[in-house]
Design a protein around this motif. Structure first.
Motif, PDB file in Angstrom:
ATOM      1  N   UNK A   1      -8.553   6.118  -6.255  1.00 16.65           N
ATOM      2  CA  UNK A   1      -7.393   5.720  -6.971  1.00 16.65           C
ATOM      3  C   UNK A   1      -5.990   6.154  -6.288  1.00 16.65           C
ATOM      4  N   UNK A   2      -5.330   5.026  -5.857  1.00 18.38           N
ATOM      5  CA  UNK A   2      -4.332   5.274  -5.157  1.00 18.38           C
ATOM      6  C   UNK A   2      -3.060   5.638  -5.876  1.00 18.38           C
ATOM      7  N   UNK A   3      -2.534   6.869  -5.785  1.00 20.40           N
ATOM      8  CA  UNK A   3      -1.614   7.187  -6.796  1.00 20.40           C
ATOM      9  C   UNK A   3      -0.125   7.014  -6.148  1.00 20.40           C
ATOM     10  N   UNK A   4       0.841   6.311  -6.542  1.00 20.22           N
ATOM     11  CA  UNK A   4       1.944   6.114  -6.009  1.00 20.22           C
ATOM     12  C   UNK A   4       3.201   5.978  -6.922  1.00 20.22           C
ATOM     13  N   UNK A   5       4.371   6.418  -6.401  1.00 20.09           N
ATOM     14  CA  UNK A   5       5.495   6.600  -7.471  1.00 20.09           C
ATOM     15  C   UNK A   5       5.720   5.283  -8.305  1.00 20.09           C
ATOM     16  N   UNK A   6       5.530   4.226  -7.565  1.00 20.04           N
ATOM     17  CA  UNK A   6       5.936   2.694  -8.148  1.00 20.04           C
ATOM     18  C   UNK A   6       4.929   2.520  -9.212  1.00 20.04           C
ATOM     19  N   UNK A   7       3.843   2.852  -9.251  1.00 16.92           N
ATOM     20  CA  UNK A   7       2.702   2.587 -10.548  1.00 16.92           C
ATOM     21  C   UNK A   7       3.427   2.989 -11.778  1.00 16.92           C
ATOM     22  N   UNK A   8       2.885   2.196 -12.942  1.00 19.40           N
ATOM     23  CA  UNK A   8       3.277   2.655 -14.179  1.00 19.40           C
ATOM     24  C   UNK A   8       2.047   3.598 -14.504  1.00 19.40           C
ATOM     25  N   UNK A   9       0.881   3.308 -14.319  1.00 24.38           N
ATOM     26  CA  UNK A   9      -0.424   4.071 -14.359  1.00 24.38           C
ATOM     27  C   UNK A   9      -0.995   4.322 -12.873  1.00 24.38           C
ATOM     28  N   UNK A  10      -1.751   5.362 -12.970  1.00 22.67           N
ATOM     29  CA  UNK A  10      -2.544   5.762 -11.685  1.00 22.67           C
ATOM     30  C   UNK A  10      -3.603   4.490 -11.347  1.00 22.67           C
ATOM     31  N   UNK A  11      -4.131   3.950 -12.462  1.00 22.63           N
ATOM     32  CA  UNK A  11      -5.342   3.060 -12.266  1.00 22.63           C
ATOM     33  C   UNK A  11      -4.543   1.563 -12.037  1.00 22.63           C
ATOM     34  N   UNK A  12      -3.647   1.312 -12.070  1.00 20.36           N
ATOM     35  CA  UNK A  12      -3.066   0.008 -11.945  1.00 20.36           C
ATOM     36  C   UNK A  12      -3.304  -0.494 -10.428  1.00 20.36           C
ATOM     37  N   UNK A  13      -3.846  -1.702  -9.956  1.00 23.24           N
ATOM     38  CA  UNK A  13      -4.294  -1.934  -8.601  1.00 23.24           C
ATOM     39  C   UNK A  13      -3.347  -2.933  -8.099  1.00 23.24           C
ATOM     40  N   UNK A  14      -3.348  -3.206  -7.001  1.00 22.36           N
ATOM     41  CA  UNK A  14      -2.315  -3.962  -6.166  1.00 22.36           C
ATOM     42  C   UNK A  14      -3.027  -5.413  -5.994  1.00 22.36           C
ATOM     43  N   UNK A  15      -1.861  -6.320  -6.360  1.00 20.70           N
ATOM     44  CA  UNK A  15      -2.389  -7.709  -5.982  1.00 20.70           C
ATOM     45  C   UNK A  15      -1.529  -8.271  -4.951  1.00 20.70           C
ATOM     46  N   UNK A  16      -0.292  -7.699  -4.697  1.00 25.16           N
ATOM     47  CA  UNK A  16       0.586  -7.959  -3.513  1.00 25.16           C
ATOM     48  C   UNK A  16       1.149  -6.910  -2.951  1.00 25.16           C
ATOM     49  N   UNK A  17       1.145  -6.691  -1.439  1.00 23.63           N
ATOM     50  CA  UNK A  17       1.787  -5.412  -0.994  1.00 23.63           C
ATOM     51  C   UNK A  17       2.658  -5.977   0.226  1.00 23.63           C
ATOM     52  N   UNK A  18       3.647  -4.988   0.754  1.00 20.38           N
ATOM     53  CA  UNK A  18       4.516  -5.347   1.964  1.00 20.38           C
ATOM     54  C   UNK A  18       3.551  -5.172   2.975  1.00 20.38           C
TER      55      UNK A  18
END
Length: 469
Positions: free
Chosen positions: A171-188
């Protein structure tokens, strides 16, 4: 025919009933085209090709719509293109062509639709917008992320609670996530990577949104069957359901509904000599290399030799036995070459086996029984029985995707007329030498056949031959 399929979501075999018998829909996750496929990648297309063949027999060829996607946007594709110093499109075109060629050697029927991620970016952007509007996704620092906490049924497919799934997955942990398990729909996108405009900034879609958007775009919802490898259950298919459901107003349902896919099917893992394939231990077998040295039909038979939901250990003994099994079946057809096939229907025993959640080992057993019937009837001179058994065998083979070559081509493929004539002469001389107990002459003939790269197979009705692989 009553077709029963094991549904991963419901954890049981269920009688298959399509939503519309005149439009049966099936979607299988296809290749990410950055390299040659390994042998494990070949199991899903072969397994689901059998299912498609069976569905088309039951509902009609024009009533089954089979889609298998091509992922042509991915970090591994970008890395390969950068390493080679070529355009990304050159990498994807090269490996997609190789994949299709290798699938052809395995007798895998091309899908009716092969959607590419790059052709459906607008649909993905639109679906992401619906998910955001439903309150199930949020934008942050150029990313759009799915809020897993907004979907109570998350985890229904894999059957694990959220904490277990997080512990068992990267699971990618990033500061912009509300929760660690949220996953990407769109990325730069990074500089020099493919990029498309969106309301959240230029970028590219995440992996999961591709399939859910393309399914809706090319097949419509709900589809009848969604297939893939067991490794895709979490997170890929779990995330697909979440996206597809939440984009259409079902976010607050506590059980995974059928609005996305009515049946979920997954094939088991493939190991190499009882070990998981991994580049780190150097046991990754590329399909592209294998089919250069081994007939594709042998590879296909081996892939179907175990039940699709069970693990399959790949080794040389499996390939050798698969070749022997096909030699036996083709041998019966070769002996019956002069007898016309009477009919075009597979045997009831075969249909009973294959309709029971694609029980290919059971179905294969009926092929051996039919080949034995051909041999017995040929010996008895009962050409009517031969014709019926031959027709049954060929019809069963078509559903499994085997026995599609002529017996002569199977045994003598790659040999020219001069070689064939010499081998047939040597075999006749061999019969005479052995009958007269002229063992030195028999040995000479054996050595000559070996030098010609010929394998002789003695049977109760005489000798047949094929070229060594």
């Amino acid at each position: 025919m009553t077709l029963s399929l094991y549904d991963t979501l419901h954890r049981e075999k269920r009688v298959f009933t399509p939503r519309d018998p005149d439009r049966v829909t099936l979607y299988v996750c296809g290749p990410t085209v950055y390299d040659y496929a390994h042998i494990g990648n070949a199991r899903p297309p072969v397994v689901f090709d059998v299912l498609v063949r069976l569905l088309r027999r039951e509902y009609g060829a024009d009533s089954v719509i089979y889609a298998r996607n091509v992922t042509d946007v991915d970090d591994k594709i970008n890395a390969k293109a950068f390493k080679e110093g070529v355009a990304i499109g050159e990498v994807t075109a090269r490996y997609e062509a190789a994949y299709l060629a290798d699938m052809g050697l395995l007798n895998v029927t091309p899908p009716d639709i092969a959607p590419h991620v790059t052709d459906h970016i607008d649909a993905m952007v639109a679906q992401i917008g619906k998910i955001v509007d439903a309150g199930c996704a949020y934008a942050a620092e150029g990313h759009v992320l799915f809020d897993v906490s907004s979907y109570p049924a998350y985890g229904a497919l894999s059957g694990r609670n959220l904490d277990d799934m997080i512990a068992g997955a990267r699971v990618e942990v990033a500061p912009y996530k509300k929760n660690p398990h949220d996953f990407v729909l769109w990325k730069p996108s990074k500089p020099d990577e493919p990029s498309w405009p969106s309301p959240w900034g230029d970028g590219r879609p995440g992996w999961h949104i591709g399939c859910s958007s393309m399914i809706e775009a090319v097949l419509g919802l709900p589809i009848d069957i969604h297939g893939g490898g067991i490794d895709l259950v979490f997170p890929h298919h779990e995330n697909e359901i979440a996206q597809g459901v939440c984009a259409h107003g079902h976010a607050h349902e506590t059980t995974a509904p059928a609005e996305y896919s009515r049946y979920w099917m997954h094939n088991g893992f493939l190991t190499m000599d009882a070990e998981k394939m991994a580049k780190s231990i150097g046991n990754v077998l590329l399909l592209h290399d294998l089919v250069q040295a081994t007939p594709g039909e042998v590879v296909r038979w081996a892939l179907l030799s175990a039940h699709y939901r069970q693990p399959l250990d790949w080794n040389q003994a499996l390939l050798d036995q698969s070749r022997k099994n096909l030699d036996r079946l083709y041998g019966a057809l070769r002996r019956a070459a002069g007898v016309e096939a009477l009919g075009d229907m597979p045997s009831s025993a075969f249909i009973q086996a294959i309709s029971d959640d694609l029980n290919t080992p059971g179905a294969m057993a009926t092929l051996f029984a039919l080949s034995s019937e051909i041999e017995r009837a040929m010996t008895a001179g009962d050409h009517t029985a031969v014709g019926i058994a031959k027709a049954d065998l060929l019809a069963c083979g078509r559903i499994l995707g085997v026995l599609l070559a002529s017996p002569d081509a199977w045994f003598e493929g790659g040999s020219d007329d001069v070689l064939k004539a010499e081998v047939e002469t040597l075999l006749a001389e061999r019969v005479t030498a052995r009958a007269g107990k002229n063992w030195p002459e028999a040995d000479r003939i054996r050595d000559r056949l070996t030098a010609l790269n010929v394998v002789v197979m003695d049977g109760p009705t005489g000798a047949t031959w094929r070229l060594k692989e």
